[in-house]
Design a protein around this motif. Structure first.
Motif, mmCIF file in Angstrom:
data_model
loop_
_atom_site.group_PDB
_atom_site.id
_atom_site.type_symbol
_atom_site.label_atom_id
_atom_site.label_comp_id
_atom_site.label_asym_id
_atom_site.label_seq_id
_atom_site.Cartn_x
_atom_site.Cartn_y
_atom_site.Cartn_z
ATOM 1 N N GLN A 11 0.912 -1.652 -0.562
ATOM 2 C CA GLN A 11 -0.045 0.033 0.321
ATOM 3 C C GLN A 11 0.771 1.422 0.277
ATOM 4 O OE1 GLN A 11 -3.836 0.944 0.129
ATOM 5 N NE2 GLN A 11 -3.099 -1.443 -1.075
ATOM 6 N N SER A 12 2.089 1.530 -1.470
ATOM 7 C CA SER A 12 2.764 2.474 -1.086
ATOM 8 C C SER A 12 2.303 3.112 -2.062
ATOM 9 C CB SER A 12 4.436 2.026 -0.896
ATOM 10 O OG SER A 12 4.650 1.672 -2.006
ATOM 11 N N ALA A 13 2.599 4.363 -2.981
ATOM 12 C CA ALA A 13 2.407 5.011 -3.969
ATOM 13 C C ALA A 13 3.238 3.902 -5.077
ATOM 14 C CB ALA A 13 3.434 6.071 -4.315
ATOM 15 N N ALA A 14 4.363 3.008 -5.619
ATOM 16 C CA ALA A 14 4.991 2.430 -5.927
ATOM 17 C C ALA A 14 4.078 1.519 -6.116
ATOM 18 C CB ALA A 14 6.124 2.194 -5.406
ATOM 19 N N GLY A 15 3.465 0.224 -5.274
ATOM 20 C CA GLY A 15 2.680 -0.569 -5.040
ATOM 21 C C GLY A 15 1.266 -0.364 -6.015
ATOM 22 N N VAL A 16 0.796 1.162 -5.789
ATOM 23 C CA VAL A 16 -0.846 2.034 -5.887
ATOM 24 C C VAL A 16 0.059 1.790 -7.764
ATOM 25 C CG1 VAL A 16 -1.307 3.713 -6.474
ATOM 26 C CG2 VAL A 16 -1.465 2.703 -4.120
ATOM 27 N N LEU A 17 1.090 2.689 -7.795
ATOM 28 C CA LEU A 17 1.595 3.189 -9.266
ATOM 29 C C LEU A 17 1.588 1.739 -10.612
ATOM 30 C CD1 LEU A 17 3.778 5.890 -8.751
ATOM 31 C CD2 LEU A 17 1.691 5.474 -10.263
ATOM 32 N N ALA A 18 1.753 0.168 -9.958
ATOM 33 C CA ALA A 18 2.585 -0.727 -10.281
ATOM 34 C C ALA A 18 1.308 -1.235 -11.460
ATOM 35 C CB ALA A 18 3.198 -1.449 -9.828
ATOM 36 N N ARG A 19 0.191 -1.525 -9.902
ATOM 37 C CA ARG A 19 -1.208 -2.161 -10.702
ATOM 38 C C ARG A 19 -2.042 -1.331 -11.418
ATOM 39 N NH1 ARG A 19 -0.658 -2.977 -4.718
ATOM 40 N NH2 ARG A 19 -1.075 -1.229 -4.343
ATOM 41 N N TRP A 20 -1.837 0.068 -10.458
ATOM 42 C CA TRP A 20 -2.668 0.932 -11.648
ATOM 43 C C TRP A 20 -2.352 0.757 -13.563
ATOM 44 C CZ3 TRP A 20 -3.736 5.935 -9.208
ATOM 45 C CH2 TRP A 20 -4.608 6.148 -8.267
ATOM 46 N N LEU A 21 -0.778 0.964 -13.501
ATOM 47 C CA LEU A 21 -0.567 0.684 -14.779
ATOM 48 C C LEU A 21 -0.423 -0.939 -15.937
ATOM 49 C CD1 LEU A 21 2.723 2.884 -14.475
ATOM 50 C CD2 LEU A 21 0.547 3.240 -16.036
ATOM 51 N N ASP A 22 -0.453 -1.373 -14.136
ATOM 52 C CA ASP A 22 -0.425 -3.099 -14.339
ATOM 53 C C ASP A 22 0.981 -3.801 -15.138
ATOM 54 O OD1 ASP A 22 -1.471 -5.724 -14.646
ATOM 55 O OD2 ASP A 22 -1.855 -5.110 -16.868
ATOM 56 N N VAL A 23 1.872 -3.417 -14.416
ATOM 57 C CA VAL A 23 3.582 -3.536 -14.957
ATOM 58 C C VAL A 23 3.520 -4.336 -13.190
ATOM 59 C CG1 VAL A 23 3.548 -1.782 -16.229
ATOM 60 C CG2 VAL A 23 4.254 -0.810 -14.339
ATOM 61 N N ALA A 24 4.869 -4.866 -13.222
ATOM 62 C CA ALA A 24 5.912 -5.349 -11.792
ATOM 63 C C ALA A 24 6.082 -4.054 -11.039
ATOM 64 C CB ALA A 24 7.100 -7.303 -12.630
ATOM 65 N N ASP A 25 6.457 -3.114 -12.128
ATOM 66 C CA ASP A 25 7.570 -1.853 -11.158
ATOM 67 C C ASP A 25 7.173 -0.699 -12.575
ATOM 68 O OD1 ASP A 25 9.286 -3.521 -8.740
ATOM 69 O OD2 ASP A 25 9.866 -4.590 -10.948
ATOM 70 N N PRO A 26 6.593 -0.053 -11.225
ATOM 71 C CA PRO A 26 6.269 1.971 -12.657
ATOM 72 C C PRO A 26 7.863 2.050 -12.588
ATOM 73 C CG PRO A 26 6.548 1.911 -9.973
ATOM 74 C CD PRO A 26 6.467 0.044 -9.485
ATOM 75 N N PRO A 27 8.027 2.827 -13.246
ATOM 76 C CA PRO A 27 9.306 3.647 -14.371
ATOM 77 C C PRO A 27 9.500 3.956 -12.973
ATOM 78 C CG PRO A 27 7.433 4.083 -15.677
ATOM 79 C CD PRO A 27 6.158 2.657 -14.853
ATOM 80 N N LEU A 28 10.666 4.505 -13.041
ATOM 81 C CA LEU A 28 11.944 5.364 -11.636
ATOM 82 C C LEU A 28 11.657 6.898 -11.601
ATOM 83 C CD1 LEU A 28 13.262 5.059 -9.361
ATOM 84 C CD2 LEU A 28 15.180 4.859 -11.124
ATOM 85 N N MET A 29 11.006 6.820 -12.603
ATOM 86 C CA MET A 29 11.306 8.589 -12.781
ATOM 87 C C MET A 29 9.820 9.021 -12.348
ATOM 88 S SD MET A 29 12.813 11.460 -12.816
ATOM 89 C CE MET A 29 13.994 10.696 -13.905
ATOM 90 N N LEU A 30 8.596 8.454 -12.621
ATOM 91 C CA LEU A 30 7.398 8.255 -12.588
ATOM 92 C C LEU A 30 6.891 8.442 -10.827
ATOM 93 C CD1 LEU A 30 3.919 8.607 -13.094
ATOM 94 C CD2 LEU A 30 4.267 6.758 -13.885
ATOM 95 N N TRP A 31 7.369 7.152 -10.700
ATOM 96 C CA TRP A 31 7.203 7.485 -9.157
ATOM 97 C C TRP A 31 8.015 7.124 -8.211
ATOM 98 C CZ3 TRP A 31 11.896 6.239 -5.701
ATOM 99 C CH2 TRP A 31 11.341 5.800 -4.205
ATOM 100 N N ALA A 32 9.556 8.436 -8.912
ATOM 101 C CA ALA A 32 10.732 9.562 -7.979
ATOM 102 C C ALA A 32 9.488 10.621 -8.404
ATOM 103 C CB ALA A 32 11.336 9.663 -8.210
ATOM 104 N N LEU A 33 9.119 11.360 -8.472
ATOM 105 C CA LEU A 33 7.881 12.520 -8.785
ATOM 106 C C LEU A 33 6.832 11.837 -8.258
ATOM 107 C CD1 LEU A 33 8.458 13.152 -12.603
ATOM 108 C CD2 LEU A 33 9.190 14.580 -10.948
ATOM 109 N N CYS A 34 6.266 11.315 -7.951
ATOM 110 C CA CYS A 34 4.809 10.754 -7.095
ATOM 111 C C CYS A 34 5.475 10.650 -5.851
ATOM 112 C CB CYS A 34 4.410 9.471 -7.925
ATOM 113 S SG CYS A 34 3.297 9.250 -6.788
ATOM 114 N N ALA A 35 6.248 10.161 -5.162
ATOM 115 C CA ALA A 35 6.940 10.036 -4.283
ATOM 116 C C ALA A 35 7.434 11.186 -3.384
ATOM 117 C CB ALA A 35 7.869 9.467 -3.208
ATOM 118 N N ALA A 36 8.347 12.489 -4.466
ATOM 119 C CA ALA A 36 8.144 13.845 -4.426
ATOM 120 C C ALA A 36 7.034 15.126 -3.832
ATOM 121 C CB ALA A 36 9.455 14.319 -4.922
#
Length: 436
Positions: A257-282
């Motif tokens: 239940q972190s932003a990284a997990g949410v992005l991965a599920r919403w995008l249906d990928v194993a791991d979200p793009p690093l830059m996208l996750w970094a911007l979202c986390a910031a």
């Protein structure tokens, strides 16, 4: 900078003496006890409340490596699980090997409930309530009720340390500014598990320089202890293991239940793009710490601490549902607000906050029990929201805090016709006109 005054609107206040208040809490506590044994029976193999303790036994196995020559991070431990915490935590867990695994799990269940009780009691005390018999009884009933929150239930079920870390931080930052070694609890918590390190950032953002320095010193002391006791494991952790987040689990797992997990599920990928996750986390960090800073500025110390705790769970690369125990002090704050409002409708706030956090369950055909709203199957339209329920709640709470605590500019007196007064300011060469 002079620290802001701490808000004490309820200084010396006692909890309501009306029998309906304690009676309602007692009824809820009884309902929770029944629910624990009816929805997922407490003795149900593996899934019962007292039928797991896996994580606590992993901690115990990690502590055992301190007493032997085994490596802490180079092989799986109890149940095929890897040790993911800093070396200092393994040193703390070593004494668990003085008792059997069975006794360890029993002590873990008891300790977690006692810690939950202490957290709730500290929250009420920091809000200014008198520590009389009524508060002790009400706190015990609330602690039982809170075990039906998924983060708390799963923490107890697994034997996790989330409640312990929260207790260290709530106790530490709840002390008055200038208290001796204020910040040490944050430093130790960070040495046990890195995610509380965000509280050091929060102390810096709110210009609590002394507490921040103490927290940093406390954290460095835990690193030093790790190197002194288990040098090779410490070197391995701080130079390599710390970067391997996959040791915790797959990012896209529903329980992440972190932003990284949410992005991965919403995008249906194993791991979200690093830059996208970094911007979202910031962005989430700025939102959460901004709300925490504003709460601190308004003298709402417990709210500031709670918001930072929620932020740490949202922006961590991996946050299991049970990492979100910071909803507990948030619910205490909501109950405090309802008590102060003095009207029945005010209780809709804590009830609304609690609803998504309850132990919603679903049993799959293979007898696997799913616990938590994010694990419950639902319609395609609701699935994205269920899968991101805790981070979405955090965003709503942080935004609501910013709106509720925003500076309110007082409207000046209405201008009325009058003869202008001419006065001369000695710091200004020209006269200025004051209209009254």
């Amino acid at each position: 900078m002079t620290p802001p005054p701490r808000a004490t609107p309820a200084a010396g206040r006692a909890l309501p003496s009306h029998p309906l208040f304690l009676g309602s809490l007692g009824a809820l506590a009884l309902a929770v006890i029944v629910a624990h044994d009816r929805v997922v029976p407490m003795g149900y193999p593996l899934w019962g409340l007292f039928q797991n303790g896996l994580d606590l036994l992993v901690y115990r196995s990690g502590g055992a490596t301190v007493l032997r020559s085994d490596g802490l991070y180079d092989h799986a431990l109890h149940g095929g699980m890897w040790f993911t915490y800093p070396p200092f935590s393994a040193v703390l867990f070593a004494p668990l090997n003085a008792v059997s695994a069975e006794l360890t799990t029993i002590l873990g269940y008891l300790a977690n409930f006692g810690i939950l009780y202490a957290v709730v009691l500290l929250c009420w005390r920091q809000l200014g309530y008198r520590t009389d018999r009524r508060l002790y009884v009400a706190t015990g009933l609330m602690a039982v009720v809170f075990t039906w929150l998924e983060p708390v239930r799963t923490t107890i079920w697994l034997g996790q340390i989330n409640l312990l870390l929260m207790l260290l931080i709530v106790w530490d930052l709840g002390r008055p500014d200038g208290s001796k070694l204020r910040g040490i609890g944050v430093g130790i918590a960070t040495g046990i598990k890195l995610t509380p390190g965000l509280f050091i950032v929060e102390l810096l953002v709110t210009r609590q320089w002394r507490a921040a320095a103490t927290a940093i010193a406390g954290f460095l002391a835990t690193v030093l202890v790790g190197f002194v006791v288990i040098f090779s494991d410490s070197w391995s952790y701080w130079t390599a293991v710390i970067l391997h987040s996959t040791r915790i689990g797959e990012t896209a797992w529903p329980a992440n239940q972190s932003a990284a997990g949410v992005l991965a599920r919403w995008l249906d990928v194993a791991d979200p793009p690093l830059m996208l996750w970094a911007l979202c986390a910031a962005a989430l960090t700025a939102l959460g710490l901004g709300a925490s800073w504003l709460a601190h500025k308004r003298g709402q110390a417990l709210l500031a601490t709670t918001l930072c705790g929620l932020t740490s769970a949202a922006v961590s690369p991996f946050s299991w549902g049970h990492h979100w125990v910071w909803f507990v002090p948030l619910l205490v704050l909501a109950m405090h607000r309802a008590l102060g409002a003095g009207r029945a409708t005010a209780w809709l706030l804590p009830l609304t906050l609690a609803l998504p956090l309850l132990c919603w369950t679903h049993e799959f055909p293979d007898s696997v029990q799913a616990i938590g709203l994010f694990m419950v199957p639902t319609s395609d339209a609701l699935a994205p929201f269920f899968a991101a329920v805790y981070p979405l709640m955090f965003v709503v709470i942080a935004v609501a805090t910013l709106i509720a605590l925003r500076p309110r500019h007082r409207q000046g007196p209405r201008l009325r016709r009058a003869e202008p007064e001419v006065s001369t300011d000695r710091n200004c060469d020209l006269p200025h006109i004051t209209v009254t």
